[in-house]
Design an enzyme around this catalytic site. Structure first.
Site, PDB file in Angstrom:
ATOM      1  N   LYS A 150      18.078  92.320  58.607  1.00  0.00           N
ATOM      2  CA  LYS A 150      18.651  93.288  57.661  1.00  0.00           C
ATOM      3  C   LYS A 150      17.608  94.380  57.459  1.00  0.00           C
ATOM      4  CE  LYS A 150      21.791  92.512  54.300  1.00  0.00           C
ATOM      5  NZ  LYS A 150      23.206  92.460  54.712  1.00  0.00           N
TER       6      LYS A 150
HETATM    7  C1  LIG Z   1      24.492  92.131  54.621  1.00  0.00           C
HETATM    8  C2  LIG Z   1      25.577  92.367  55.618  1.00  0.00           C
HETATM    9  C3  LIG Z   1      26.740  91.589  55.654  1.00  0.00           C
HETATM   10  C4  LIG Z   1      27.104  90.564  54.607  1.00  0.00           C
HETATM   11  O1  LIG Z   1      26.172  89.572  54.423  1.00  0.00           O
HETATM   12  P1  LIG Z   1      26.052  88.810  53.007  1.00  0.00           P
HETATM   13  O2  LIG Z   1      24.917  87.897  53.215  1.00  0.00           O
HETATM   14  O3  LIG Z   1      27.331  88.122  52.776  1.00  0.00           O
HETATM   15  O4  LIG Z   1      25.795  89.868  51.985  1.00  0.00           O
HETATM   16  C5  LIG Z   1      27.620  91.804  56.703  1.00  0.00           C
HETATM   17  N1  LIG Z   1      27.397  92.751  57.634  1.00  0.00           N
HETATM   18  C6  LIG Z   1      26.304  93.538  57.598  1.00  0.00           C
HETATM   19  C7  LIG Z   1      26.129  94.570  58.647  1.00  0.00           C
HETATM   20  C8  LIG Z   1      25.375  93.369  56.593  1.00  0.00           C
HETATM   21  O5  LIG Z   1      24.298  94.158  56.555  1.00  0.00           O
END
Ligand SMILES: *Cc1c(COP(=O)(O)O)cnc(C)c1O
Length: 291
Positions: A150
């Site tokens: 992320k």
């Molecule tokens: C963070 C994110 C998600 C969702 O993840 P969670 O852990 O449920 O918040 C889905 N797709 C992308 C591209 C993300 O950055």
């Protein structure tokens, strides 16, 4: 509003970082979005583990320990007197020169914690469902950049989002290089067909969302709905009985039309509604208490 910045709580207007921080210059940094429900941090351990994995993957050393991060996070929530919140946890590469090389970042990574409230989509979407479209912007290949990092660089997703908005939809379905459904711009996607829940597998390039995991567990263990992580085509989405998106910011939002194809009977589906109810109950009752 009080922001946690490098060990201190500062006023929003004072929460500033250098223009030489590589998080700003190059998107070189990582983040987590975390929710607090009813005074409890939802899946805190999982979020911190993912943050540490993102850091490991980009060879960034988070300057504090997990336990200290947890304390800082709770301190920030309490300082802002929030019982329900959306937390943004950010770790940047730190200050360097104008080159890419992180070894020239002399100042250690900045740790930033923002505790605020957000609603990703209008309330109406949660009640009546939303309409989404497929865009031509493909998800970055996972052999170039793992979706599970992320990172602070969301241009790929932003371009897809802009394309969706241009065509009058609030959210975009992104395909992988092979043309199969991966996820939306910040949410995972699920469909229901003949009582079975399907979602793109991690191997398709989908980020393994924490909300996605929670929904899979609820479906399997609480609702008795079988779950399959598969390669998903647009045909399967168009002909699904139900569709919904999941994410920490979005929570669970029903989808009632995709590329002008009405999904099911055009209303949020029964299994979707059940999972939303169960998710709300789980979020309110589990999690790390802030007091
Ligand atoms: C963070 C994110 C998600 C969702 O993840 P969670 O852990 O449920 O918040 C889905 N797709 C992308 C591209 C993300 O950055």
């Amino acid at each position: 509003m009080k922001i946690f910045l490098d060990g201190k709580l500062v006023e929003k207007g004072e929460a500033k970082i250098s223009v030489f921080d590589h998080g700003f210059l190059y998107g070189d940094g990582i983040f987590e979005g975390i929710r607090v429900y009813n005074g409890r941090v939802f899946r805190l351990k999982e979020h911190l583990e993912r943050l540490w994995s993102s850091a490991k993957a980009i060879n960034l050393e988070i300057p504090i320990h997990k336990k200290e991060m947890e304390k800082a996070l709770i301190k920030t929530i309490l300082a802002n007197k929030l019982n329900d919140a959306y937390i943004r946890l950010i770790v940047t590469r730190g200050c360097g020169d104008l080159g890419l090389d992180p070894r020239n970042c002399t100042k250690p990574p900045s740790v930033i914690i923002i505790a605020d409230q957000i609603k990703m989509y209008p309330e109406e979407f949660y009640e009546k469902g939303m309409e989404i479209v497929t865009v031509s912007t493909r998800r970055i290949r996972q052999d170039s950049l793992s979706p599970n990092i992320k990172s602070l660089n969301y241009l790929n997703n932003i371009l897809a989002k802009m394309q969706a908005v241009r065509s009058g939809a609030a959210e975009a379905i992104m395909l992988n290089a092979e043309g199969y459904v991966v996820e939306c711009t910040g949410d995972n996607i699920f469909i229901v067909k003949n009582g079975i829940l399907y979602t793109p597998a991690g191997s398709e390039g989908a980020l393994i969302g924490i909300t996605r995991d929670a929904v899979i567990e609820l479906a399997k263990n609480k609702s008795g709905v079988p779950v399959k992580e598969v390669r998903l085509s647009l045909y399967e989405v168009y002909t699904a009985d139900e569709c919904f998106l999941t994410g920490t910011a979005a929570e669970i939002v029903p989808v009632v039309a995709v590329d002008s194809r009405i999904i099911g009977d055009g209303k949020p589906g029964k299994i979707t509604a059940k999972l939303i109810k169960e998710f709300k109950a789980l979020a309110r009752s589990s999690g790390t208490p802030i007091k």
